[in-house]
Design a protein around this motif. Structure first.
Motif, PDB file in Angstrom:
ATOM      1  N   HIS A  24       0.827  -1.207   0.000  1.00  0.00           N
ATOM      2  CA  HIS A  24       0.000   0.000   0.000  1.00  0.00           C
ATOM      3  C   HIS A  24       0.864   1.262   0.000  1.00  0.00           C
ATOM      4  O   HIS A  24       0.519   2.257  -0.647  1.00  0.00           O
ATOM      5  CB  HIS A  24      -0.929   0.004   1.219  1.00  0.00           C
ATOM      6  CG  HIS A  24      -2.046   0.984   1.100  1.00  0.00           C
ATOM      7  ND1 HIS A  24      -3.280   0.653   0.586  1.00  0.00           N
ATOM      8  CD2 HIS A  24      -2.107   2.316   1.387  1.00  0.00           C
ATOM      9  CE1 HIS A  24      -4.051   1.729   0.579  1.00  0.00           C
ATOM     10  NE2 HIS A  24      -3.369   2.746   1.056  1.00  0.00           N
ATOM     11  N   LYS A  89      -3.928   7.649   7.176  1.00  0.00           N
ATOM     12  CA  LYS A  89      -3.523   6.329   7.633  1.00  0.00           C
ATOM     13  C   LYS A  89      -2.000   6.235   7.693  1.00  0.00           C
ATOM     14  O   LYS A  89      -1.294   6.860   6.877  1.00  0.00           O
ATOM     15  CB  LYS A  89      -4.106   5.234   6.744  1.00  0.00           C
ATOM     16  CG  LYS A  89      -3.729   5.338   5.258  1.00  0.00           C
ATOM     17  CD  LYS A  89      -4.354   4.216   4.437  1.00  0.00           C
ATOM     18  CE  LYS A  89      -5.819   4.399   4.165  1.00  0.00           C
ATOM     19  NZ  LYS A  89      -6.105   5.400   3.121  1.00  0.00           N
ATOM     20  N   ASP A 364     -10.039   2.256   1.843  1.00  0.00           N
ATOM     21  CA  ASP A 364      -9.230   1.375   2.694  1.00  0.00           C
ATOM     22  C   ASP A 364     -10.017   0.088   2.882  1.00  0.00           C
ATOM     23  O   ASP A 364     -11.176  -0.022   2.439  1.00  0.00           O
ATOM     24  CB  ASP A 364      -8.930   2.046   4.032  1.00  0.00           C
ATOM     25  CG  ASP A 364      -7.693   1.461   4.721  1.00  0.00           C
ATOM     26  OD1 ASP A 364      -7.076   0.541   4.160  1.00  0.00           O
ATOM     27  OD2 ASP A 364      -7.345   1.936   5.807  1.00  0.00           O
TER      28      ASP A 364
END
Length: 389
Positions: A24, A89, A364
């Motif tokens: 990611h 995040k 997400d």
């Protein structure tokens, strides 16, 4: 064996999440997945799984069990989307021009976990497992077709794939017998008129006016040309033209998509698009250039293999983990694999607490889904290899 597999995956769950977060942080778009491919190659080779390059940045690894038996392939797509990620995040994308906003980072982590579990049990099953890490799922014409052309399915008896799915609750499985995902075609229309001053429209051929009529007239394809019991979507995504408020431009471009499960409806939509574009432009004295690009074929799950996936899901996750779903109008180039060998494609829920849908910049996924999906993929491979011919 399944109890031992569950314990192995429980111990591995933290690593699976770490792998997903690493991917990611370092997303790469279609055919640029060089770091991604390198990480996966090193991982597979560390498990003594022979690996070969396939479709530029794709990989094909093959794990050999005991001699004899069948060969099953498992696939994960590896490309990211060309957009800037939003949010705070801790594992946010470090690439401002790409983001894993569809779940492919999770797909890779799941397949890596599956590979690790199976590699430690290769003396316990007969046959082979092929791991397909496919590039360019997001960009037509896709990477699946190229992988097939380069031998990815050589000797393969069945192929399975999944997509982590935000609309489903975490840990639930959704699958459709027959047509599950649509053929996603794209079209471009360039309307050419005659520009001029906004105060003198009578001296122009206004392409904005023509484009406006096109958008309206083309809606008649769905409402008046296609049987209302047969699903089809015709949508516009962009309309671009002009530079300033008081100039009528000479040109306007429009892009859109056609989605359908039926090739005959697809052909009808393409034909009517071209006719409506030509005739509408002619009405206003404009001309047009029309381009139509066919996307992936509709994804068709064979009945027998769908039943097999449902049976394995019941035995592995429980009957209550299966949720009935409708087909979706999204496209998926896994369809090419299913045109060549038996298999099935499923959605695996990861939507608990996840507000943003696929392809949203703040997308997400609920990482609790990853170990559970790894268990299902591992079970599909083992159960297929163990099943009698």
């Amino acid at each position: 064996m399944i109890d031992g597999v569950k314990k192995d995956i429980e111990k591995l769950s933290g690593k699976i999440i770490e792998w997903r977060r690493d991917f990611h942080r370092h997303p790469e778009i279609a055919y640029e997945e060089k770091r991604t491919s390198s990480v996966i190659r090193q991982f597979l080779e560390g498990l003594d799984i022979p690996v070969s390059a396939c479709a530029k940045t794709g990989l094909r690894g093959i794990l050999e069990g005991r001699p004899g038996g069948k060969t099953v392939a498992l696939r994960a797509d590896i490309d990211a989307l060309p957009l800037k990620e939003e949010g705070d995040k801790e594992y946010i994308s470090e690439n401002p021009e790409a983001a894993h906003a569809c779940g492919h980072d999770g797909h890779m982590a799941i397949l890596m976990g599956t590979a690790e579990v199976l590699s430690h049990r290769k003396d316990q099953f007969k046959g082979n497992v092929v791991f397909l890490f496919q590039p360019s799922e997001e960009r037509i014409p896709g990477g699946a077709k190229k992988m097939i052309e380069e031998g990815a399915l050589k000797g393969v008896d069945a192929v399975f794939g999944l997509h982590l799915w935000q609309p489903l609750p975490t840990g639930f499985v959704g699958i459709v017998k027959g047509a599950m995902m649509a053929q996603p075609d794209a079209f471009t229309v360039t309307v050419r008129g005659k520009g001029g001053h906004g105060s003198m429209p009578h001296t122009t051929v206004d392409p904005i006016l023509v484009a406006s009529h096109l958008v309206v007239n083309i809606q008649s394809i769905v409402s008046r040309n296609v049987d209302p019991l047969k699903p089809v979507v015709v949508s516009f995504g962009t309309v671009k033209g002009g530079t300033i408020y008081n100039i009528i431009p000479g040109e306007v471009s429009l892009t859109g998509t056609v989605r359908t499960f039926d090739s005959s409806i697809q052909s009808l939509a393409e034909k009517r698009l071209k006719e409506i574009v030509e005739e509408t432009c002619k009405t206003f004295g404009a001309t047009a250039e029309f381009e139509y690009e066919k996307g992936y074929p509709s994804l068709i799950n064979p009945e027998g293999m769908t039943d097999f996936v449902l049976e394995v899901t019941r035995n592995t996750l429980g009957e209550d983990r299966i949720q009935e779903i409708d087909p979706v109008m999204g496209g998926e180039d896994f369809a090419y694999f299913l045109q060549k060998v038996p298999g099935a494609f499923l959605f695996f829920g990861m939507g608990d607490g996840m507000e943003f849908p696929h392809h949203h910049p703040a997308f997400d996924l609920d990482e609790k889904a990853l170990p559970r999906a790894t268990l299902l993929m591992t079970s599909l491979a083992l159960e297929f290899l163990a099943a009698k011919e």
